[in-house]
Design an enzyme around this catalytic site. Structure first.
Site, PDB file in Angstrom:
ATOM      1  N   MET A  99       0.838  -1.192   0.000  1.00  0.00           N
ATOM      2  CA  MET A  99       0.000   0.000   0.000  1.00  0.00           C
ATOM      3  C   MET A  99       0.876   1.247   0.000  1.00  0.00           C
ATOM      4  O   MET A  99       1.700   1.428   0.903  1.00  0.00           O
ATOM      5  CB  MET A  99      -0.901   0.019   1.237  1.00  0.00           C
ATOM      6  CG  MET A  99      -1.857  -1.144   1.335  1.00  0.00           C
ATOM      7  SD  MET A  99      -2.935  -1.002   2.791  1.00  0.00           S
ATOM      8  CE  MET A  99      -1.762  -1.353   4.100  1.00  0.00           C
ATOM      9  N   ILE A 157       1.898  -5.213   8.169  1.00  0.00           N
ATOM     10  CA  ILE A 157       3.327  -4.937   8.289  1.00  0.00           C
ATOM     11  C   ILE A 157       3.575  -3.436   8.126  1.00  0.00           C
ATOM     12  O   ILE A 157       3.176  -2.847   7.122  1.00  0.00           O
ATOM     13  CB  ILE A 157       4.132  -5.717   7.232  1.00  0.00           C
ATOM     14  CG1 ILE A 157       3.897  -7.220   7.404  1.00  0.00           C
ATOM     15  CG2 ILE A 157       5.617  -5.400   7.344  1.00  0.00           C
ATOM     16  CD1 ILE A 157       4.520  -8.058   6.314  1.00  0.00           C
ATOM     17  N   GLY A 187       1.437   4.085   4.928  1.00  0.00           N
ATOM     18  CA  GLY A 187       2.151   3.370   3.878  1.00  0.00           C
ATOM     19  C   GLY A 187       2.687   2.063   4.426  1.00  0.00           C
ATOM     20  O   GLY A 187       3.423   2.062   5.413  1.00  0.00           O
ATOM     21  N   SER A 188       2.325   0.933   3.840  1.00  0.00           N
ATOM     22  CA  SER A 188       2.641  -0.329   4.497  1.00  0.00           C
ATOM     23  C   SER A 188       2.339  -1.516   3.593  1.00  0.00           C
ATOM     24  O   SER A 188       2.267  -1.377   2.375  1.00  0.00           O
ATOM     25  CB  SER A 188       1.837  -0.428   5.795  1.00  0.00           C
ATOM     26  OG  SER A 188       0.516   0.029   5.582  1.00  0.00           O
ATOM     27  N   ARG A 189       2.081  -2.683   4.219  1.00  0.00           N
ATOM     28  CA  ARG A 189       1.888  -3.903   3.440  1.00  0.00           C
ATOM     29  C   ARG A 189       1.063  -4.913   4.224  1.00  0.00           C
ATOM     30  O   ARG A 189       1.104  -4.954   5.452  1.00  0.00           O
ATOM     31  CB  ARG A 189       3.267  -4.470   3.107  1.00  0.00           C
ATOM     32  CG  ARG A 189       3.300  -5.868   2.563  1.00  0.00           C
ATOM     33  CD  ARG A 189       4.710  -6.191   2.167  1.00  0.00           C
ATOM     34  NE  ARG A 189       5.036  -7.587   2.297  1.00  0.00           N
ATOM     35  CZ  ARG A 189       6.261  -8.083   2.179  1.00  0.00           C
ATOM     36  NH1 ARG A 189       7.267  -7.278   1.943  1.00  0.00           N
ATOM     37  NH2 ARG A 189       6.483  -9.373   2.301  1.00  0.00           N
TER      38      ARG A 189
END
Length: 230
Positions: A99, A157, A187-189
């Site tokens: 993301m 994450i 902002g990540s995953r």
């Protein structure tokens, strides 16, 4: 759908305090400089859109695993789920959805079931698109057990910019496919570990919509899908 609904999306309550702070700073910037004020206005609008929480149309057919996040599939590979979940020490197919700061960051459950495992682990803040982020970065992991006893792990994450993982659910809670369970700032995953033998129906580079895009089908027998980028 009205034209207004295309641009004005509901905002998650988690974002209200941030938009308030951005708005207050924008007022101060206008007192200093009109140019700075308009920059602050743009930042406030971005903050509002970051915390947007649009409605999604989740497919209801049993067996469909949907994406837990908006973004792009950055990795599909074999990996062992986080050890803190207590799942078998066996490699499963892992689908990673990255993301960016421009994606909607509300996370949704990929499948219906009971949350039998929930564990937070502090860590580092590497770029979330890197493979090592799954092992080294701060994360929050869920294990969802379906009616047939099979389990799916979904892991939030933190990334290079993200500094806060938020989780709305608790262990032993029942959850629906597409139900909101958390978000990550900024902002990540998200990683999804498919049950053994289940093949992904997406490919690296494909754009995901949380709660809508089908990642895999528990009752399908077709091989993993290949795709062409054009």
């Amino acid at each position: 759908m009205r034209m207004r609904d295309t641009f004005l999306k509901p905002m998650h309550p988690e974002g209200r305090k941030f938009v308030a702070v951005f708005s207050a700073l924008t007022v101060l910037l206008f007192l200093i400089s009109t140019v700075l004020g308009w920059i602050g206005t743009g930042a406030t609008i971005w903050c509002y859109y970051f915390f947007r929480d649009p409605k999604r149309s989740t497919p209801l057919r049993e067996g469909l695993i949907t994406s837990p996040a908006d973004g792009v599939v950055s990795l599909i590979q074999s990996a062992v789920p986080p050890s803190e979940l207590g799942m078998p020490d066996k490699a499963l197919t892992r689908i990673s959805v990255f993301m960016s700061v421009f994606n909607c960051h509300v996370n949704r459950a990929p499948i219906a079931g009971e949350i039998v495992g929930l564990a937070y682990r502090p860590g580092k803040f590497f770029n979330a698109s890197l493979d090592k982020a799954s092992a080294d970065n701060e994360r929050n992991s869920l294990c969802i057990e379906m009616n047939d006893g099979r389990q799916i792990a979904v892991v939030q994450i933190a990334g290079l910019v993200a500094r806060r993982i938020v989780c709305f659910v608790e262990k032993d809670q029942e959850i629906r496919t597409g139900e909101r369970f958390g978000l990550i700032r900024f902002g990540s995953r998200l990683d999804v570990y498919l049950p053994d033998g289940v093949q992904p129906m997406v490919s690296v580079g494909q754009t995901m919509i949380a709660g809508e895009t089908v990642l895999a089908d528990l009752v399908a027998y077709e091989p993993a899908r290949a795709a062409q980028t054009d």
